[in-house]
Scaffold this motif. Structure first.
Motif, PDB file in Angstrom:
ATOM      1  N   VAL A  99       0.822  -1.215   0.000  1.00 26.10           N
ATOM      2  CA  VAL A  99       0.000   0.000   0.000  1.00 26.10           C
ATOM      3  C   VAL A  99       0.856   1.265   0.000  1.00 26.10           C
ATOM      4  CG1 VAL A  99      -1.825  -1.220   1.234  1.00 26.10           C
ATOM      5  CG2 VAL A  99      -0.204   0.188   2.515  1.00 26.10           C
ATOM      6  N   ILE A 100       2.180   1.132   0.047  1.00 26.65           N
ATOM      7  CA  ILE A 100       3.058   2.306  -0.018  1.00 26.65           C
ATOM      8  C   ILE A 100       3.487   2.484  -1.469  1.00 26.65           C
ATOM      9  CG2 ILE A 100       5.197   3.360   0.772  1.00 26.65           C
ATOM     10  CD1 ILE A 100       4.972   1.861   3.353  1.00 26.65           C
ATOM     11  N   PRO A 101       2.935   3.474  -2.158  1.00 19.96           N
ATOM     12  CA  PRO A 101       3.237   3.628  -3.584  1.00 19.96           C
ATOM     13  C   PRO A 101       4.624   4.215  -3.818  1.00 19.96           C
ATOM     14  CG  PRO A 101       1.775   5.376  -2.855  1.00 19.96           C
ATOM     15  CD  PRO A 101       1.955   4.457  -1.681  1.00 19.96           C
ATOM     16  N   THR A 102       5.215   3.845  -4.933  1.00 21.14           N
ATOM     17  CA  THR A 102       6.477   4.431  -5.380  1.00 21.14           C
ATOM     18  C   THR A 102       6.343   4.818  -6.845  1.00 21.14           C
ATOM     19  OG1 THR A 102       7.407   2.281  -6.014  1.00 21.14           O
ATOM     20  CG2 THR A 102       7.859   3.047  -3.770  1.00 21.14           C
ATOM     21  N   SER A 103       7.206   5.695  -7.287  1.00 17.98           N
ATOM     22  CA  SER A 103       7.230   6.067  -8.699  1.00 17.98           C
ATOM     23  C   SER A 103       8.678   6.205  -9.153  1.00 17.98           C
ATOM     24  CB  SER A 103       6.478   7.380  -8.942  1.00 17.98           C
ATOM     25  OG  SER A 103       7.135   8.461  -8.307  1.00 17.98           O
ATOM     26  N   THR A 104       8.893   6.040 -10.445  1.00 24.42           N
ATOM     27  CA  THR A 104      10.225   6.196 -11.026  1.00 24.42           C
ATOM     28  C   THR A 104      10.348   7.593 -11.615  1.00 24.42           C
ATOM     29  OG1 THR A 104      10.353   3.837 -11.537  1.00 24.42           O
ATOM     30  CG2 THR A 104      11.862   5.298 -12.710  1.00 24.42           C
ATOM     31  N   VAL A 105      11.374   8.304 -11.190  1.00 23.60           N
ATOM     32  CA  VAL A 105      11.567   9.698 -11.602  1.00 23.60           C
ATOM     33  C   VAL A 105      12.807   9.799 -12.490  1.00 23.60           C
ATOM     34  CG1 VAL A 105      11.922  12.065 -10.812  1.00 23.60           C
ATOM     35  CG2 VAL A 105      10.511  10.488  -9.454  1.00 23.60           C
ATOM     36  N   PRO A 106      12.658  10.297 -13.727  1.00 19.86           N
ATOM     37  CA  PRO A 106      13.821  10.470 -14.600  1.00 19.86           C
ATOM     38  C   PRO A 106      14.451  11.848 -14.434  1.00 19.86           C
ATOM     39  CG  PRO A 106      11.833  10.855 -15.849  1.00 19.86           C
ATOM     40  CD  PRO A 106      11.389  10.562 -14.431  1.00 19.86           C
ATOM     41  N   VAL A 153      19.595   9.515 -15.442  1.00 18.54           N
ATOM     42  CA  VAL A 153      19.432   8.650 -14.276  1.00 18.54           C
ATOM     43  C   VAL A 153      17.940   8.508 -13.974  1.00 18.54           C
ATOM     44  CG1 VAL A 153      21.650   9.242 -13.221  1.00 18.54           C
ATOM     45  CG2 VAL A 153      19.625  10.575 -12.640  1.00 18.54           C
ATOM     46  N   PHE A 154      17.608   7.407 -13.313  1.00 14.88           N
ATOM     47  CA  PHE A 154      16.248   7.175 -12.832  1.00 14.88           C
ATOM     48  C   PHE A 154      16.343   6.819 -11.353  1.00 14.88           C
ATOM     49  CE2 PHE A 154      16.268   6.276 -17.319  1.00 14.88           C
ATOM     50  CZ  PHE A 154      15.092   6.845 -17.789  1.00 14.88           C
ATOM     51  N   PHE A 155      15.538   7.464 -10.538  1.00 13.32           N
ATOM     52  CA  PHE A 155      15.548   7.128  -9.124  1.00 13.32           C
ATOM     53  C   PHE A 155      14.119   6.904  -8.631  1.00 13.32           C
ATOM     54  CE2 PHE A 155      15.842  11.730  -9.576  1.00 13.32           C
ATOM     55  CZ  PHE A 155      14.863  12.225  -8.724  1.00 13.32           C
ATOM     56  N   THR A 156      14.011   6.147  -7.548  1.00 18.34           N
ATOM     57  CA  THR A 156      12.701   5.770  -7.012  1.00 18.34           C
ATOM     58  C   THR A 156      12.261   6.765  -5.950  1.00 18.34           C
ATOM     59  OG1 THR A 156      13.142   3.428  -7.412  1.00 18.34           O
ATOM     60  CG2 THR A 156      11.383   3.959  -5.849  1.00 18.34           C
ATOM     61  N   ARG A 157      11.057   7.270  -6.095  1.00 18.42           N
ATOM     62  CA  ARG A 157      10.463   8.180  -5.125  1.00 18.42           C
ATOM     63  C   ARG A 157       9.341   7.456  -4.383  1.00 18.42           C
ATOM     64  NH1 ARG A 157      11.151  11.938  -1.808  1.00 18.42           N
ATOM     65  NH2 ARG A 157      12.304  13.177  -3.354  1.00 18.42           N
ATOM     66  N   THR A 158       9.415   7.448  -3.063  1.00 22.31           N
ATOM     67  CA  THR A 158       8.342   6.878  -2.244  1.00 22.31           C
ATOM     68  C   THR A 158       7.280   7.944  -2.005  1.00 22.31           C
ATOM     69  OG1 THR A 158       9.920   5.425  -1.119  1.00 22.31           O
ATOM     70  CG2 THR A 158       7.781   5.753  -0.060  1.00 22.31           C
ATOM     71  N   LEU A 159       6.040   7.616  -2.318  1.00 23.11           N
ATOM     72  CA  LEU A 159       4.934   8.549  -2.170  1.00 23.11           C
ATOM     73  C   LEU A 159       4.227   8.322  -0.837  1.00 23.11           C
ATOM     74  CD1 LEU A 159       3.485   8.184  -5.788  1.00 23.11           C
ATOM     75  CD2 LEU A 159       5.223   9.785  -4.973  1.00 23.11           C
ATOM     76  N   ARG A 160       3.360   9.255  -0.490  1.00 25.83           N
ATOM     77  CA  ARG A 160       2.627   9.167   0.776  1.00 25.83           C
ATOM     78  C   ARG A 160       1.126   9.267   0.513  1.00 25.83           C
ATOM     79  NH1 ARG A 160       4.317   8.676   6.207  1.00 25.83           N
ATOM     80  NH2 ARG A 160       3.553  10.724   6.835  1.00 25.83           N
TER      81      ARG A 160
END
Length: 452
Positions: free
Chosen positions: A298-305, A376-383
């Motif tokens: 249930v903790i969403p993440t997204s990939t940020v370029p 680069v691509f990094f993972t962002r944890t959303l709330r």
């Protein structure tokens, strides 16, 4: 993946800020998957117009007093130099993005300076005096309103019968104008959090309001020479396994078994430790630690370029105004420009680095491929209110749990720990890395020399 030997054996999975600071704390107890470390792995060294080498941090890691107090105290302890940095923020919108065959038109509506160091604000090219003055007064009133509300009208927090109020709900409750939210507030918060607009609107309102209240009127800082200086300090003397990825963490008797795979040879290995600390994003924890597999879903993440490039043609024409009107103070670096360009759902932010390159994150408009130097691509944890609830259940022993796997596992159970920017009840930023590492140190009865 770094293993640290002291009175007990400890494995740290992850070498970002949270992993390195936790490793340093444990290794320096006064009473006792990459080819490089993660904290600085995406950054690069470039040459400026004078031919001098400069380090470009990816992502950008500016911080402010008030919110980043633990981070600032740690930097002070290690003697890491940082300086005040001012910013210029041109706010622009894409006006004809969906029209086929036409180059999108970029309209710059306002040019903001951090903490209004450039007063009066610069007037965008093509804006009349009346339009500019009206916009400035409108934004001033809206900004004072959101700041006042962040101090005096607190968001509704979760209880047994309801989830936390989202920022979408909070903005509606305090009657924050939609034009201000869409064109100014969400873009600037997108630059802070690297999140799309809808994701920000679904954040627990307390995250954004708390950040707003704590950073109001406080200066911004950047590390002199880049975060490689921080990485060098924290990693000195550590035993690091490069090119290895953790694939499973599990309890075996009274020990914790860590299994990993070498990315180059494909071989696997495992070892028993007294403690394992996972300093990775929740999607990685789900993959390697079965007890939290469903809870962390249930903790969403997204990939940020993010792209480092020299495509100066895509910058808004407001640069002509900025170049002619920007003011610098003696002894301080020149203000850096961060262009915020938004469409209906997201904001790209383009940082004109002093080294003469451009860093564009979450691009909306195309970048000339021939002018891209680094990607680069990094993972962002959303709330969300639900992810906030699960996070509290895992990290706060006083919080009752009724959600899936988190009934059976709390941080530290079986000598397995989680640290990271998402491992606290607050905005997912570097301060969470330090706060979660300090929590583990306290649980393991390790003294931290800079902690209050």
């Amino acid at each position: 993946m770094a293993s640290v030997e002291s009175r007990q054996s400890v494995a740290i999975v992850g070498t970002g800020m949270a992993g390195l600071i936790t490793a340093w704390i444990i290794r320096n107890d006064s009473r006792a998957s990459k080819k490089t470390l993660s904290l600085d792995s995406a950054s690069l060294t470039v040459s400026n117009l004078a031919g001098d080498k400069q380090r470009v941090d990816l992502p950008m890691r500016a911080f402010a007093s008030g919110f980043y107090d633990n981070l600032k105290r740690m930097y002070d302890y290690f003697g890491i130099e940082y300086g005040k940095q001012k910013f210029i923020f041109p706010f622009s919108t894409v006006e004809n993005e969906t029209e086929p065959g036409r180059r999108p038109k970029i309209h710059t509506s306002f040019i903001h300076s951090s903490h209004t160091h450039q007063f009066p604000p610069l007037r965008p090219q093509g804006s009349t005096w009346l339009t500019w003055l009206t916009e400035a007064l409108y934004l001033g009133i809206c900004y004072l309103w959101i700041v006042s509300c962040s101090i005096f009208i607190k968001p509704i927090e979760a209880n047994s019968s309801r989830p936390s109020e989202t920022f979408r709900q909070y903005a509606a409750r305090i009657r924050l104008p939609q034009y201000f939210v869409k064109n100014y507030y969400l873009p600037i918060m997108s630059a802070v959090t690297t999140c799309p607009h809808n994701a920000l609107l679904d954040f627990p309102a307390i995250d954004i309001v708390d950040y707003q209240a704590k950073t109001f009127g406080k200066p911004h800082y950047t590390v002199i020479g880049g975060v490689s200086k921080v990485q060098d300090k924290l990693s000195k003397g550590l035993n690091v396994h490069y090119s290895s990825a953790a694939i499973r963490v599990e309890n075996v008797g009274a020990k914790v078994q860590l299994t990993w795979k070498n990315d180059i040879t494909g071989s696997t290995g495992s070892k028993l430790f007294d403690h394992v600390i996972m300093a990775v994003t929740p999607d990685v924890v789900r993959a390697i630690f079965p007890p939290l597999r469903s809870a962390l879903a249930v903790i969403p993440t997204s990939t940020v370029p993010a792209y480092v490039h020299r495509d100066f043609d895509r910058l808004p024409k407001c640069n002509q105004v900025v170049n002619g009107g920007i003011r610098s103070e003696p002894g301080l670096p020149s203000p850096e420009r961060i262009h915020l360009c938004s469409n209906s759902s997201s904001t790209e932010f383009t940082h004109e680095h002093l080294s003469s390159v451009i860093i564009t994150t979450s691009p909306i408009l195309p970048i000339d491929p021939s002018k891209i130097e680094h990607t680069v691509f990094f993972t962002r944890t959303l709330r969300t209110p639900l992810s906030q609830k699960v996070t509290k259940e895992i990290f706060d022993p006083k919080t009752s749990s009724d959600f899936g796997d988190s009934k059976q596992w709390r941080n530290g159970d079986g000598n397995i720990w989680l640290v990271g920017s998402w491992c606290w009840d607050g905005m997912v930023l570097l301060e969470g890395c330090i706060a979660s590492a300090l929590r583990v140190a306290e649980e393991l009865d390790i003294e931290v020399p800079w902690a209050l």
